[in-house]
Design a protein around this motif. Structure first.
Motif, mmCIF file in Angstrom:
data_model
loop_
_atom_site.group_PDB
_atom_site.id
_atom_site.type_symbol
_atom_site.label_atom_id
_atom_site.label_comp_id
_atom_site.label_asym_id
_atom_site.label_seq_id
_atom_site.Cartn_x
_atom_site.Cartn_y
_atom_site.Cartn_z
ATOM 1 N N THR A 113 0.838 -1.194 0.000
ATOM 2 C CA THR A 113 0.000 0.000 0.000
ATOM 3 C C THR A 113 0.877 1.249 0.000
ATOM 4 O O THR A 113 2.079 1.177 0.281
ATOM 5 C CB THR A 113 -0.897 0.031 1.239
ATOM 6 O OG1 THR A 113 -0.059 0.107 2.403
ATOM 7 C CG2 THR A 113 -1.777 -1.205 1.325
ATOM 8 N N ASP A 132 0.709 3.546 2.163
ATOM 9 C CA ASP A 132 1.104 3.729 3.553
ATOM 10 C C ASP A 132 2.350 2.905 3.880
ATOM 11 O O ASP A 132 3.300 3.401 4.473
ATOM 12 C CB ASP A 132 -0.064 3.324 4.458
ATOM 13 C CG ASP A 132 -0.079 4.061 5.780
ATOM 14 O OD1 ASP A 132 0.153 5.291 5.778
ATOM 15 O OD2 ASP A 132 -0.328 3.409 6.808
ATOM 16 N N LEU A 133 2.347 1.634 3.463
ATOM 17 C CA LEU A 133 3.503 0.773 3.697
ATOM 18 C C LEU A 133 4.727 1.293 2.954
ATOM 19 O O LEU A 133 5.827 1.319 3.500
ATOM 20 C CB LEU A 133 3.203 -0.672 3.287
ATOM 21 C CG LEU A 133 4.361 -1.661 3.425
ATOM 22 C CD1 LEU A 133 4.843 -1.748 4.863
ATOM 23 C CD2 LEU A 133 3.959 -3.033 2.911
ATOM 24 N N CYS A 190 6.248 4.115 4.775
ATOM 25 C CA CYS A 190 6.995 3.614 5.929
ATOM 26 C C CYS A 190 8.370 3.100 5.499
ATOM 27 O O CYS A 190 9.377 3.356 6.160
ATOM 28 C CB CYS A 190 6.219 2.493 6.624
ATOM 29 S SG CYS A 190 4.705 3.027 7.424
ATOM 30 N N SER A 204 3.925 -6.272 12.895
ATOM 31 C CA SER A 204 2.734 -5.853 12.175
ATOM 32 C C SER A 204 2.063 -7.054 11.519
ATOM 33 O O SER A 204 2.725 -7.938 10.989
ATOM 34 C CB SER A 204 3.137 -4.822 11.114
ATOM 35 O OG SER A 204 2.027 -4.388 10.389
ATOM 36 N N LYS A 239 -1.828 -8.281 9.337
ATOM 37 C CA LYS A 239 -2.909 -7.713 8.539
ATOM 38 C C LYS A 239 -3.951 -7.055 9.436
ATOM 39 O O LYS A 239 -4.502 -6.015 9.110
ATOM 40 C CB LYS A 239 -3.558 -8.778 7.662
ATOM 41 C CG LYS A 239 -2.715 -9.156 6.485
ATOM 42 C CD LYS A 239 -3.444 -10.104 5.568
ATOM 43 C CE LYS A 239 -2.557 -10.406 4.372
ATOM 44 N NZ LYS A 239 -3.229 -11.208 3.381
ATOM 45 N N SER A 259 -1.901 -3.603 11.403
ATOM 46 C CA SER A 259 -0.796 -3.217 10.523
ATOM 47 C C SER A 259 -0.164 -1.911 10.972
ATOM 48 O O SER A 259 -0.785 -1.086 11.640
ATOM 49 C CB SER A 259 -1.293 -3.087 9.077
ATOM 50 O OG SER A 259 -2.230 -2.039 8.987
ATOM 51 N N CYS A 260 1.072 -1.765 10.612
ATOM 52 C CA CYS A 260 1.817 -0.551 10.908
ATOM 53 C C CYS A 260 1.347 0.554 9.967
ATOM 54 O O CYS A 260 1.201 0.339 8.774
ATOM 55 C CB CYS A 260 3.306 -0.827 10.710
ATOM 56 S SG CYS A 260 4.324 0.606 11.029
ATOM 57 N N LYS A 261 1.110 1.698 10.510
ATOM 58 C CA LYS A 261 0.645 2.849 9.727
ATOM 59 C C LYS A 261 1.734 3.912 9.688
ATOM 60 O O LYS A 261 2.615 3.963 10.544
ATOM 61 C CB LYS A 261 -0.624 3.454 10.346
ATOM 62 C CG LYS A 261 -1.766 2.486 10.498
ATOM 63 C CD LYS A 261 -2.460 2.289 9.194
ATOM 64 C CE LYS A 261 -3.687 1.413 9.366
ATOM 65 N NZ LYS A 261 -3.755 0.347 8.435
ATOM 66 N N LEU A 262 1.631 4.771 8.699
ATOM 67 C CA LEU A 262 2.567 5.879 8.566
ATOM 68 C C LEU A 262 2.577 6.726 9.837
ATOM 69 O O LEU A 262 3.631 7.152 10.297
ATOM 70 C CB LEU A 262 2.209 6.736 7.349
ATOM 71 C CG LEU A 262 3.044 7.994 7.143
ATOM 72 C CD1 LEU A 262 4.498 7.646 6.913
ATOM 73 C CD2 LEU A 262 2.501 8.797 5.975
ATOM 74 N N THR A 263 1.415 6.941 10.425
ATOM 75 C CA THR A 263 1.341 7.749 11.646
ATOM 76 C C THR A 263 2.125 7.114 12.788
ATOM 77 O O THR A 263 2.674 7.832 13.627
ATOM 78 C CB THR A 263 -0.127 7.978 12.068
ATOM 79 O OG1 THR A 263 -0.784 6.708 12.165
ATOM 80 C CG2 THR A 263 -0.865 8.860 11.082
ATOM 81 N N ASP A 264 2.200 5.783 12.825
ATOM 82 C CA ASP A 264 2.992 5.090 13.842
ATOM 83 C C ASP A 264 4.475 5.412 13.674
ATOM 84 O O ASP A 264 5.182 5.694 14.651
ATOM 85 C CB ASP A 264 2.786 3.573 13.757
ATOM 86 C CG ASP A 264 1.349 3.167 14.001
ATOM 87 O OD1 ASP A 264 0.673 3.802 14.834
ATOM 88 O OD2 ASP A 264 0.899 2.206 13.346
#
Length: 171
Positions: free
Chosen positions: A77, A79-80, A83, A109, A111, A114-119
């Motif tokens: 994605t 987002d990924l 990251c 992380s 499904k 999941s790790c997000k950009l905000t994290d």
């Protein structure tokens, strides 16, 4: 099929049940590895450079094969990918601890969680706060040292005080 896989992947691979069974096992294994494996592969692709000593078509093929392997693991994605780019940008050795924190976070992380950009941005913000506090502590220590330094003048020792303390009438 085994010849196309690295030793780690085919160590527990059951091959006597047919190609479809092997493919299902490999796919399940690859999906379990995401996104940390994708990140490692894309970082490898991003850090592979062409040179005049290597054939450009061969290098292009190697790089695109790495990227294909990353996409074969699962959907990447935006987002990924952001990251991944942020993690890749932390190549200064002073950011090793932050890189490890982000890598650990990404490796846990799933499904479902999941790790997000905000994290990642929050981890980077926390790291920046630590950097700022170290700078402020150093600055404060230098100011304290400067405020109480001794100046030897004509055989007498004079202790200079912080200007803000002397303005308040403090000693």
């Amino acid at each position: 099929m085994r010849s196309a896989l690295d030793k780690v992947k085919h160590h527990n691979l059951v091959t006597d049940k047919g190609i479809q069974h092997c493919f299902k096992d490999l796919k399940a294994q690859a999906q379990w590895e995401e996104p940390i494996k994708q990140i490692a592969l894309l970082q490898e692709a991003l850090s592979t450079y062409c040179s005049q000593s290597e054939s450009l078509p061969v290098m292009a093929s190697q790089i695109t094969d790495i990227v294909k392997r990353a996409f074969d693991i699962g959907k990447i994605t935006m987002d990924l990918f952001m990251c991944i780019v942020l993690l890749n940008s932390l190549n200064d050795p002073s950011f090793n601890a932050l890189q490890n924190s982000i890598s650990t976070f990404l490796s846990k992380s799933t499904k479902k969680f999941s790790c997000k950009l905000t994290d990642i941005q929050l981890l980077m913000e926390n790291a920046q706060n630590i950097i700022n506090s170290k700078v402020n502590t150093t600055t404060m220590a230098l100011n304290i040292w400067h405020a109480v330094r001794t100046v030897i003048m004509g055989g007498h020792v004079k202790v200079t005080q912080n200007h803000s303390a002397s303005k308040r009438g403090e000693a």
